[in-house]
Design an enzyme around this catalytic site. Structure first.
Site, PDB file in Angstrom:
ATOM      1  N   LYS A 235       0.823  -1.217   0.000  1.00  0.00           N
ATOM      2  CA  LYS A 235       0.000   0.000   0.000  1.00  0.00           C
ATOM      3  C   LYS A 235       0.854   1.263   0.000  1.00  0.00           C
ATOM      4  O   LYS A 235       0.340   2.369  -0.179  1.00  0.00           O
ATOM      5  CB  LYS A 235      -0.951  -0.007   1.204  1.00  0.00           C
ATOM      6  CG  LYS A 235      -1.995  -1.118   1.156  1.00  0.00           C
ATOM      7  CD  LYS A 235      -2.903  -1.071   2.364  1.00  0.00           C
ATOM      8  CE  LYS A 235      -3.942  -2.186   2.319  1.00  0.00           C
ATOM      9  NZ  LYS A 235      -3.348  -3.524   2.538  1.00  0.00           N
ATOM     10  N   LEU A 280      -2.673 -13.442   4.547  1.00  0.00           N
ATOM     11  CA  LEU A 280      -3.851 -14.217   4.954  1.00  0.00           C
ATOM     12  C   LEU A 280      -3.847 -14.452   6.451  1.00  0.00           C
ATOM     13  O   LEU A 280      -2.846 -14.870   7.020  1.00  0.00           O
ATOM     14  CB  LEU A 280      -3.860 -15.573   4.242  1.00  0.00           C
ATOM     15  CG  LEU A 280      -4.280 -15.557   2.773  1.00  0.00           C
ATOM     16  CD1 LEU A 280      -4.025 -16.918   2.161  1.00  0.00           C
ATOM     17  CD2 LEU A 280      -5.728 -15.185   2.634  1.00  0.00           C
TER      18      LEU A 280
END
Length: 356
Positions: A235, A280
């Site tokens: 990001k 995850l």
């Protein structure tokens, strides 16, 4: 093996003829209800295709446990498990130089900030397995620190583990800890990473992600720590959020430190930045959110139908961090040039709507 028998059960066909085989079995009154995978090295694309095939044939998809899941040996009960999200997103394991990681960690003083978080805790587990001289855990959350400290004590009783409640924003506390510990490698995982929360608490995000990183980086230089590893995120690439921007600023500071613009002649800390995508199962990952939404009956909320993300498992992300640190330390073939950022080839992005 087609035509042969395994424990009296006939081998009838290959996976390529799954549809015809299932149809034939249904006509004979022996229609299957589940498709079970017995290979544990299938790539994610193959498993996704099999999931689609199984769904269209009215079957559920499951798998046998991997050999590494069997902890007690042959006495373990073999349980057929549902296919996990990790299986669907999986890809061939990236080859890693584990000997170089061991050389970096063994008999060294290691410090991990944000040790109570999902990535920090996995870092602690993998580092503890490599026999450090001492392992220091830093987190501002008492409960998170307690949980990971208890796990280390139970799993690695021979490790000298120090758990310190501390906030990376507090430079005085950091200086005290660094002077006592004299760390050889610092893994900086402490951060605020929930995009919407940081968007609504901008100053807090800057205080932790930017100023906190500056404090840790400065302490590393002050106390001559040979290596600091910053955990970053994809990001930070052309950031579109406050959280991404704060992580990019922290990257820039460590890159500048590493390039030597802020060096003094007598000090030579290497600063390594490791950037990866969505992990995850980590706090903040979309997967636990979807699982929670399923548990309460739905619906599953997707930000945008075209939204896609790169995914990896926590274990793989942390292995990348250790591999990058070993590269920077010259413990393995290749090197990390000054000021560079380490990024994992994360395969193909996955559409969030497909994941849902």
């Amino acid at each position: 093996r087609i035509g042969r028998e395994i424990h009296g059960i006939q081998v009838i066909d290959t996976l390529e003829n799954l549809k015809a085989s299932v149809s034939k079995l249904k006509h004979s009154g022996n229609g299957p209800q589940r498709l079970i995978l017995t290979k544990d090295d299938m790539d994610g694309a193959r498993i996704r295709a099999l999931l689609d095939s199984a769904t269209s044939l009215g079957l559920t998809l499951a798998r046998l446990p991997k050999l590494t899941d069997l902890k007690a040996g042959l006495s373990d009960k073999l349980e057929v498990k549902p296919v996990a999200v990790e299986d669907l997103l999986g890809r061939p394991q990236v080859p890693l130089d584990r000997l170089s990681m061991a050389r970096l960690i063994r008999e060294k003083n290691i410090l991990v900030t944000g040790a109570g978080g999902s990535i920090g805790a996995e870092l602690v587990r993998q580092i503890a397995a490599l026999s450090p001289k001492t392992l220091t855990l830093i987190d501002q959350s008492e409960y998170a620190l307690y949980r990971v400290d208890l796990e280390v004590l139970e799993t690695f009783p021979d490790i000298t583990c120090n758990s310190s409640i501390a906030d990376v924003r507090d430079i005085t506390r950091l200086n005290q800890l660094f002077s006592e510990i004299e760390p050889h490698v610092v893994f900086h995982a402490a951060a605020l990473k929930h995009v919407p929360l940081v968007e609504n608490n901008v100053l807090e995000g800057i205080a932790t992600n930017v100023l906190g990183t500056v404090n840790v980086a400065d302490a590393c230089r002050t106390y001559n720590v040979p290596y600091m590893v910053l955990i970053s995120t994809d990001k930070a690439v052309n950031p579109t959020s406050v959280m991404g921007a704060t992580k990019r600023l922290s990257e820039c500071y460590c890159q500048t430190r590493d390039l030597g613009a802020l060096n003094t002649a007598s000090q030579s800390t290497r600063y390594v930045t490791v950037r990866f995508g969505n992990v995850l199962g980590s706090t903040g990952s979309v997967v636990p959110l979807f699982q929670h939404q399923l548990e309460i009956g739905g619906p599953l909320t997707v930000t945008h139908p075209k939204m896609s993300r790169y995914f990896m498992t926590i274990r793989e992300a942390v292995e990348l961090v250790l591999q990058s640190a070993a590269l920077a330390a010259g413990e393995t073939n290749g090197e990390v040039p000054l000021g560079n950022i380490c990024v994992l080839d994360m395969g193909e992005p996955v559409k969030i709507i497909d994941l849902a």
